[in-house]
Design an enzyme around this catalytic site. Sequence first.
Site, PDB file in Angstrom:
ATOM      1  CG  ASP A  13      -2.030   0.977   1.162  1.00 12.21           C
ATOM      2  OD1 ASP A  13      -2.298   1.507   0.058  1.00 12.21           O
ATOM      3  OD2 ASP A  13      -2.644   1.249   2.207  1.00 12.21           O
ATOM      4  CG  ASN A  61      -7.153  -2.328  -6.585  1.00 10.74           C
ATOM      5  OD1 ASN A  61      -6.223  -3.119  -6.398  1.00 10.74           O
ATOM      6  ND2 ASN A  61      -7.444  -1.382  -5.697  1.00 10.74           N
TER       7      ASN A  61
HETATM    8  C1  FPP Z   1      -1.740   0.156  -3.473  1.00  9.47           C
HETATM    9  O1  FPP Z   1      -1.258   1.458  -3.417  1.00  9.47           O
HETATM   10  C2  FPP Z   1      -1.122  -0.536  -4.579  1.00  9.47           C
HETATM   11  C3  FPP Z   1      -1.783  -1.094  -5.632  1.00  9.47           C
HETATM   12  C4  FPP Z   1      -3.242  -1.098  -5.778  1.00  9.47           C
HETATM   13  C5  FPP Z   1      -1.053  -1.716  -6.723  1.00  9.47           C
HETATM   14  C6  FPP Z   1       0.096  -2.492  -6.237  1.00  9.47           C
HETATM   15  C7  FPP Z   1       0.862  -3.005  -7.357  1.00  9.47           C
HETATM   16  C8  FPP Z   1       2.194  -3.007  -7.386  1.00  9.47           C
HETATM   17  C9  FPP Z   1       3.034  -2.492  -6.293  1.00  9.47           C
HETATM   18  C10 FPP Z   1       2.940  -3.578  -8.510  1.00  9.47           C
HETATM   19  C11 FPP Z   1       2.403  -4.938  -8.861  1.00  9.47           C
HETATM   20  C12 FPP Z   1       3.310  -5.646  -9.691  1.00  9.47           C
HETATM   21  C13 FPP Z   1       2.968  -6.674 -10.479  1.00  9.47           C
HETATM   22  C14 FPP Z   1       4.042  -7.425 -11.125  1.00  9.47           C
HETATM   23  C15 FPP Z   1       1.589  -7.069 -10.724  1.00  9.47           C
HETATM   24  P1  FPP Z   1      -2.288   2.639  -3.596  1.00  9.47           P
HETATM   25  O2  FPP Z   1      -2.324   3.011  -5.036  1.00  9.47           O
HETATM   26  O3  FPP Z   1      -3.596   2.245  -3.015  1.00  9.47           O
HETATM   27  O4  FPP Z   1      -1.616   3.759  -2.764  1.00  9.47           O
HETATM   28  P2  FPP Z   1      -2.391   4.892  -1.935  1.00  9.47           P
HETATM   29  O5  FPP Z   1      -3.061   4.177  -0.800  1.00  9.47           O
HETATM   30  O6  FPP Z   1      -1.277   5.770  -1.494  1.00  9.47           O
HETATM   31  O7  FPP Z   1      -3.348   5.550  -2.864  1.00  9.47           O
END
Ligand code: FPP
Length: 233
Positions: A13, A61
């Site tokens: 996250d 998501n």
């Molecule tokens: C949450 O951060 C993260 C995600 C929804 C995506 C996570 C994916 C990756 C780290 C890369 C995945 C890699 C592969 C190979 C599939 P957020 O966007 O919710 O952050 P925030 O809470 O700060 O908005």
Amino acid sequence: MNQTLRHVAIIMDGNGRWAKKQQQARTFGHFHGVDKVREIAIAANEVGLEVLTLYAFSTENWKRPIEEVNYLMQLPAVFFSKFLSELMEKNIRIQTIGDLAPFPEATKTVLVNAISSTAANTGMTLVFAMNYGGRDELVRAAKAYAEDVRDGKRTNSITEVEFEHYLMTRDYPPVDLCIRTSGEQRLSNFLLWQLAYAELVFTPLAWPELTAKEFVELLNEGSRRERRFGGLV
Ligand code: FPP
């Protein structure tokens, strides 16, 4: 580590907030998050974990803006084009949990190729939870069980251990520890059944800020805790 960890799960996250702090688009955070997946997976393999499960895309998501969803859809291609050969060298096996059906064909192809080319690897299993939701998993398990009863393959009594055969994690050891980055302290529909007795460890660091060293410290913190599973010893 005091107690051997076999299976660790991570809620990655904070990509978006980390990017925003640097006046960058949220996708900048996801881009750096991909490199972090490599770093943490290699560290997890080195300390001898059997399974590392990463929450890469949840069933919720899809509600994000279409541009961000599209960006997330091509991250597996970015990740595997950069790192598949290294994962092979390290003997790491790739698997997924979640329903890949709604993903674009190109994303599915990349994931299926990564799974098949690493299928014979005998080191750590790196599981990407993609279009995964804990409630969705439990509903699917309940439906599959109901169908087996209808088809006469099972009686209508079932134990917890038998029910676990219907979960997407059926082939993996129990989850010992779940880490969530970026300071939030919730499960967000991740591995609801599997985390019932897992240790939970939270770090204020955003996913792109976590280092291999800090990851190992979090593993140590989790493994030091005494797990009593509701008993007294
Ligand atoms: C949450 O951060 C993260 C995600 C929804 C995506 C996570 C994916 C990756 C780290 C890369 C995945 C890699 C592969 C190979 C599939 P957020 O966007 O919710 O952050 P925030 O809470 O700060 O908005």
